[in-house]
Design an enzyme around this catalytic site. Sequence first.
Site, mmCIF file in Angstrom:
data_model
loop_
_atom_site.group_PDB
_atom_site.id
_atom_site.type_symbol
_atom_site.label_atom_id
_atom_site.label_comp_id
_atom_site.label_asym_id
_atom_site.label_seq_id
_atom_site.Cartn_x
_atom_site.Cartn_y
_atom_site.Cartn_z
ATOM 1 N N SER A 126 0.825 -1.210 0.000
ATOM 2 C CA SER A 126 0.000 0.000 0.000
ATOM 3 C C SER A 126 0.862 1.263 0.000
ATOM 4 C CB SER A 126 -0.890 0.016 1.248
ATOM 5 O OG SER A 126 -1.601 -1.185 1.350
ATOM 6 N N CYS A 163 -2.551 -5.736 1.909
ATOM 7 C CA CYS A 163 -3.949 -5.315 1.783
ATOM 8 C C CYS A 163 -4.666 -6.075 0.665
ATOM 9 C CB CYS A 163 -3.987 -3.806 1.536
ATOM 10 S SG CYS A 163 -5.596 -3.214 1.026
ATOM 11 N N SER A 303 -7.614 -10.114 18.438
ATOM 12 C CA SER A 303 -7.625 -8.759 17.914
ATOM 13 C C SER A 303 -8.242 -8.751 16.525
ATOM 14 C CB SER A 303 -6.200 -8.208 17.939
ATOM 15 O OG SER A 303 -6.259 -6.817 17.915
ATOM 16 N N GLY A 331 -6.651 -2.124 22.845
ATOM 17 C CA GLY A 331 -6.449 -0.784 22.279
ATOM 18 C C GLY A 331 -7.756 -0.118 21.876
ATOM 19 N N ARG A 392 1.718 -9.390 14.319
ATOM 20 C CA ARG A 392 2.551 -9.382 13.113
ATOM 21 C C ARG A 392 3.901 -8.747 13.438
ATOM 22 N NH1 ARG A 392 -0.143 -9.921 8.444
ATOM 23 N NH2 ARG A 392 0.890 -8.222 7.332
ATOM 24 N N HIS A 571 -33.177 10.232 7.417
ATOM 25 C CA HIS A 571 -34.117 9.251 7.948
ATOM 26 C C HIS A 571 -34.548 8.283 6.850
ATOM 27 C CE1 HIS A 571 -36.874 7.780 10.906
ATOM 28 N NE2 HIS A 571 -37.883 7.869 10.065
HETATM 29 P P1 FAD Z 1 2.490 -4.132 2.880
HETATM 30 O O1 FAD Z 1 1.217 -3.845 2.224
HETATM 31 O O2 FAD Z 1 2.564 -5.328 3.739
HETATM 32 O O3 FAD Z 1 3.578 -4.232 1.713
HETATM 33 C C1 FAD Z 1 4.916 -4.581 1.926
HETATM 34 C C2 FAD Z 1 5.420 -5.292 0.675
HETATM 35 O O4 FAD Z 1 6.850 -5.342 0.709
HETATM 36 C C3 FAD Z 1 4.946 -6.743 0.597
HETATM 37 O O5 FAD Z 1 4.500 -7.034 -0.696
HETATM 38 C C4 FAD Z 1 6.207 -7.545 0.910
HETATM 39 O O6 FAD Z 1 6.191 -8.819 0.323
HETATM 40 C C5 FAD Z 1 7.276 -6.657 0.294
HETATM 41 N N1 FAD Z 1 8.618 -6.858 0.829
HETATM 42 C C6 FAD Z 1 8.987 -7.108 2.096
HETATM 43 N N2 FAD Z 1 10.333 -7.157 2.168
HETATM 44 C C7 FAD Z 1 10.805 -6.927 0.917
HETATM 45 C C8 FAD Z 1 12.112 -6.829 0.360
HETATM 46 N N3 FAD Z 1 13.194 -6.943 1.123
HETATM 47 N N4 FAD Z 1 12.221 -6.592 -0.966
HETATM 48 C C9 FAD Z 1 11.133 -6.449 -1.766
HETATM 49 N N5 FAD Z 1 9.874 -6.523 -1.275
HETATM 50 C C10 FAD Z 1 9.728 -6.748 0.049
HETATM 51 N N6 FAD Z 1 -5.999 -2.279 6.924
HETATM 52 C C11 FAD Z 1 -7.087 -1.512 6.675
HETATM 53 O O7 FAD Z 1 -6.961 -0.299 6.533
HETATM 54 N N7 FAD Z 1 -8.336 -2.070 6.543
HETATM 55 C C12 FAD Z 1 -8.529 -3.398 6.668
HETATM 56 O O8 FAD Z 1 -9.663 -3.855 6.555
HETATM 57 C C13 FAD Z 1 -7.409 -4.226 6.926
HETATM 58 N N8 FAD Z 1 -7.561 -5.547 7.018
HETATM 59 C C14 FAD Z 1 -6.474 -6.336 7.220
HETATM 60 C C15 FAD Z 1 -6.663 -7.704 7.319
HETATM 61 C C16 FAD Z 1 -5.602 -8.538 7.538
HETATM 62 C C17 FAD Z 1 -5.817 -10.018 7.618
HETATM 63 C C18 FAD Z 1 -4.298 -7.990 7.676
HETATM 64 C C19 FAD Z 1 -3.120 -8.887 7.907
HETATM 65 C C20 FAD Z 1 -4.088 -6.634 7.585
HETATM 66 C C21 FAD Z 1 -5.183 -5.780 7.360
HETATM 67 N N9 FAD Z 1 -5.044 -4.401 7.266
HETATM 68 C C22 FAD Z 1 -6.129 -3.616 7.055
HETATM 69 C C23 FAD Z 1 -3.722 -3.762 7.416
HETATM 70 C C24 FAD Z 1 -3.112 -3.379 6.039
HETATM 71 O O9 FAD Z 1 -3.126 -4.505 5.196
HETATM 72 C C25 FAD Z 1 -1.690 -2.851 6.222
HETATM 73 O O10 FAD Z 1 -1.726 -1.790 7.141
HETATM 74 C C26 FAD Z 1 -1.075 -2.352 4.925
HETATM 75 O O11 FAD Z 1 -1.052 -3.352 3.948
HETATM 76 C C27 FAD Z 1 0.357 -1.887 5.197
HETATM 77 O O12 FAD Z 1 0.976 -1.440 4.007
HETATM 78 P P2 FAD Z 1 2.564 -1.403 3.876
HETATM 79 O O13 FAD Z 1 2.851 -0.712 2.600
HETATM 80 O O14 FAD Z 1 3.185 -0.902 5.105
HETATM 81 O O15 FAD Z 1 3.001 -2.936 3.770
HETATM 82 P P1 NDP Z 2 -2.539 -7.402 17.205
HETATM 83 O O1 NDP Z 2 -1.124 -7.221 17.576
HETATM 84 O O2 NDP Z 2 -3.426 -6.229 17.157
HETATM 85 O O3 NDP Z 2 -3.213 -8.474 18.200
HETATM 86 C C1 NDP Z 2 -2.637 -9.682 18.549
HETATM 87 C C2 NDP Z 2 -3.656 -10.554 19.272
HETATM 88 O O4 NDP Z 2 -3.103 -11.835 19.519
HETATM 89 C C3 NDP Z 2 -4.068 -10.012 20.630
HETATM 90 O O5 NDP Z 2 -5.403 -10.329 20.860
HETATM 91 C C4 NDP Z 2 -3.153 -10.766 21.588
HETATM 92 O O6 NDP Z 2 -3.669 -10.908 22.870
HETATM 93 C C5 NDP Z 2 -3.124 -12.111 20.916
HETATM 94 N N1 NDP Z 2 -1.954 -12.924 21.261
HETATM 95 C C6 NDP Z 2 -0.658 -12.574 21.175
HETATM 96 N N2 NDP Z 2 0.116 -13.597 21.520
HETATM 97 C C7 NDP Z 2 -0.715 -14.635 21.841
HETATM 98 C C8 NDP Z 2 -0.518 -15.958 22.261
HETATM 99 N N3 NDP Z 2 0.694 -16.447 22.429
HETATM 100 N N4 NDP Z 2 -1.593 -16.746 22.479
HETATM 101 C C9 NDP Z 2 -2.838 -16.251 22.308
HETATM 102 N N5 NDP Z 2 -3.086 -15.007 21.899
HETATM 103 C C10 NDP Z 2 -2.036 -14.206 21.670
HETATM 104 O O7 NDP Z 2 -2.485 -8.129 15.805
HETATM 105 P P2 NDP Z 2 -3.428 -8.350 14.573
HETATM 106 O O8 NDP Z 2 -2.638 -9.299 13.778
HETATM 107 O O9 NDP Z 2 -4.804 -8.708 14.931
HETATM 108 O O10 NDP Z 2 -3.465 -6.946 13.824
HETATM 109 C C11 NDP Z 2 -2.282 -6.298 13.371
HETATM 110 C C12 NDP Z 2 -2.648 -4.967 12.789
HETATM 111 O O11 NDP Z 2 -3.226 -5.153 11.491
HETATM 112 C C13 NDP Z 2 -3.698 -4.213 13.579
HETATM 113 O O12 NDP Z 2 -3.106 -3.395 14.561
HETATM 114 C C14 NDP Z 2 -4.413 -3.410 12.531
HETATM 115 O O13 NDP Z 2 -3.891 -2.113 12.450
HETATM 116 C C15 NDP Z 2 -4.188 -4.144 11.235
HETATM 117 N N6 NDP Z 2 -5.478 -4.736 10.823
HETATM 118 C C16 NDP Z 2 -6.512 -3.894 10.475
HETATM 119 C C17 NDP Z 2 -7.746 -4.406 10.160
HETATM 120 C C18 NDP Z 2 -8.875 -3.472 9.829
HETATM 121 O O14 NDP Z 2 -8.640 -2.300 9.611
HETATM 122 N N7 NDP Z 2 -10.112 -3.948 9.795
HETATM 123 C C19 NDP Z 2 -8.000 -5.842 10.161
HETATM 124 C C20 NDP Z 2 -6.854 -6.628 10.522
HETATM 125 C C21 NDP Z 2 -5.644 -6.070 10.847
HETATM 126 P P3 NDP Z 2 -3.354 -9.880 24.084
HETATM 127 O O15 NDP Z 2 -4.379 -8.796 23.963
HETATM 128 O O16 NDP Z 2 -3.496 -10.707 25.282
HETATM 129 O O17 NDP Z 2 -1.968 -9.358 23.870
#
Ligand code: FAD
Ligand code: NDP
Length: 596
Positions: A126, A163, A303, A331, A392, A571
């Site tokens: 992104s 994303c 989360s 959070g 992550r 409404h």
């Molecule tokens: P990324 O999009 O992760 O891009 C990084 C890129 O760099 C990747 O393609 C990776 O492979 C590449 N890369 C890494 N190292 C290297 C290297 N050394 N050389 C070349 N390429 C490399 N956010 C929202 O706003 N709304 C949502 O609904 C939402 N849902 C999500 C659901 C899930 C399951 C997850 C995991 C995340 C979600 N997010 C959501 C979070 C969102 O996806 C991230 O915040 C966003 O993608 C971050 O963008 P970025 O550019 O930092 O990294």
């Molecule tokens: P988070 O770091 O937000 O949450 C991690 C979760 O895993 C917490 O509930 C934590 O619990 C739990 N956990 C950690 N370690 C363990 C363990 N050993 N056993 C059991 N539970 C554990 O990570 P996410 O991957 O959910 O999200 C990462 C980021 O991605 C978010 O901050 C968000 O910004 C982005 N994202 C955005 C979305 C959207 O906009 N809709 C959707 C998905 C991701 P505890 O609270 O106890 O630490």
Amino acid sequence: MPPVTGAISRALVEGIIKENRVVMFSKTFCPFCNKVKDRLKSKFIPYHAVELNLGTETEMNNYQDLLKEMTGQRSVPNVFINGKHIGGCDDTLKLDDEGNLLPLVNAKATEAHNYDYDLVVIGGGSGGLAASKEAAKLGKKVAVLDFVKPSPAGTQWGLGGTCVNVGCIPKKLMHQSALLGEAIHDAKKYGWNVEPEKISHSWEKMQMAVGDYIGSINWGYKVELRDNNVKYLNSYGEIKDRHTVVCTNKRGKTEELTTQNILVATGERPRLPDIPGIEHAISSDDLFWLPECPGKTLVVGASYVALECAGFLKGLGLDVDICVRSIFLRGFDQQCADIVGNHLEKEAGCKMIRPATPTSIEKLENGMLKVHISNGTTVVDEYKTVLMAIGRDPCTSGIGLENVKVELAESGKVIVNDGEETNIENVFAIGDILKDRLELTPVAIQAGRLLARRMYAGAVEKMSYNTVATTVFTPLEYSACGLSEEKAIEKYGLDNIEVYHRKFWPLEWTVPGKDANLCYMKAITIRHEPNEPVIGLHYVGPNAGEVMQGFSAAMKSGLTKTILDGTVGIHPVNAEWFTDLSITKRSGAELKNSGC
Ligand code: FAD
Ligand code: NDP
């Protein structure tokens, strides 16, 4: 654009020219002035316009006489860049047409150099894609490297980052698939001749359709990069020194790119715990690409990722258990987080195993996974899939940051200032890898675009990480903007905030007879300040993201409770209740749900 006021002296005019990089003496109605303004805006070049017609006529004439004396030009626009007189409309547009405007505005960014590129971006997600296209639009020579290391379970995908491939997009589409299943049940009550008991869902068909759509986005991104003259390399990037990035492609072939600036936007990947049998688990990197239905699933984590995935899997008809270590949605506003978690448990039917964390995973002969949890003795159950969603980790090791001594936090996240600059002058970073920033797609995109404009257009606007709205796409959606109630109390004190809240019964839920006591909203304000500024809005109910987007713009513009009260609702929609919040938590009054 301030009006002209007070006495006009030559010293005043010279002061304005000296203090501002781009100054335009202008008149608000002048089409030639507006042409220049449009051109500057299109290049994100900030300018200071002195609108001569907004002062008195004497002042206006005074200005124009002085400008004539200084430059020989009385007409407007009269443009100065870095103290140098440029001239009028034609002169300024010509300067740009000949490619000399940006260099004059921003000499540092256009310093001559002998590197292959002005900017090399590592990471085509992104943030990286947004920044690279923006820099290229501003005339820079840009390369972007994007390389996906397969997940431990072997899943791989195309250009575009988390994303598009393993995040927001497949998640939202699968959430939509689950919502449709729920809608079929509602449809019967609305008169449709359907038999919900007989419907079934095909994971394979859904996955293929989602995968095809993602494929089209991957392709579209490549085309966009090409159209914007950004060089795309499907290679892994590693910083060798401050001006060299080593690129290694899939076949192990390496090449070196030299560059004036480096932008790191490598994102994050799912964390996996170091427990026996972890090789049998998957993460969100795999879930969206599973060719077969995951079946009975244990989701570990509580989360965003965990609850959203658990929610849509349950909505697709699977058995889902959730291993919750402590609280839901750390959070977030905990009252709202609990509503979401309790709905997942009590309405959607996920089993909560709580408090618990898995200690080992055992693969049985029948292929099922037996999971042992933290209290040592308990075996949770047998699952077809174990989905780890416990957070992550930033992709900041193995990319050569140590070679240039970029400062990292203990978590591995990159430390930047409010301009996304690292401690190394020509190395920048954006997106999920940053310490103390929001991990959201629009945040990474906005930060990338603004950074490119500051680097190459002399723009000054910085990324504002405040009042960014976010939505949790669980079966009962939750959207928030601003502070949680806990954070508001911590920051302002319980006595200094007011919490207005209510339950509401969505009109569309009435006919199918869905729970009237689930949906909830609250507005948190600063109690004793004039008009009560709104510092937090929370909404738990249908279409949460669509509801909160507009309110977040209002909050950015200084929303107050007085403005909310003075807003006429639409409404009959659910968001209209935000304009009619009268019960405070402090009053202790009972909340009754309100229908239409
Ligand atoms: P990324 O999009 O992760 O891009 C990084 C890129 O760099 C990747 O393609 C990776 O492979 C590449 N890369 C890494 N190292 C290297 C290297 N050394 N050389 C070349 N390429 C490399 N956010 C929202 O706003 N709304 C949502 O609904 C939402 N849902 C999500 C659901 C899930 C399951 C997850 C995991 C995340 C979600 N997010 C959501 C979070 C969102 O996806 C991230 O915040 C966003 O993608 C971050 O963008 P970025 O550019 O930092 O990294
Ligand atoms: P988070 O770091 O937000 O949450 C991690 C979760 O895993 C917490 O509930 C934590 O619990 C739990 N956990 C950690 N370690 C363990 C363990 N050993 N056993 C059991 N539970 C554990 O990570 P996410 O991957 O959910 O999200 C990462 C980021 O991605 C978010 O901050 C968000 O910004 C982005 N994202 C955005 C979305 C959207 O906009 N809709 C959707 C998905 C991701 P505890 O609270 O106890 O630490």
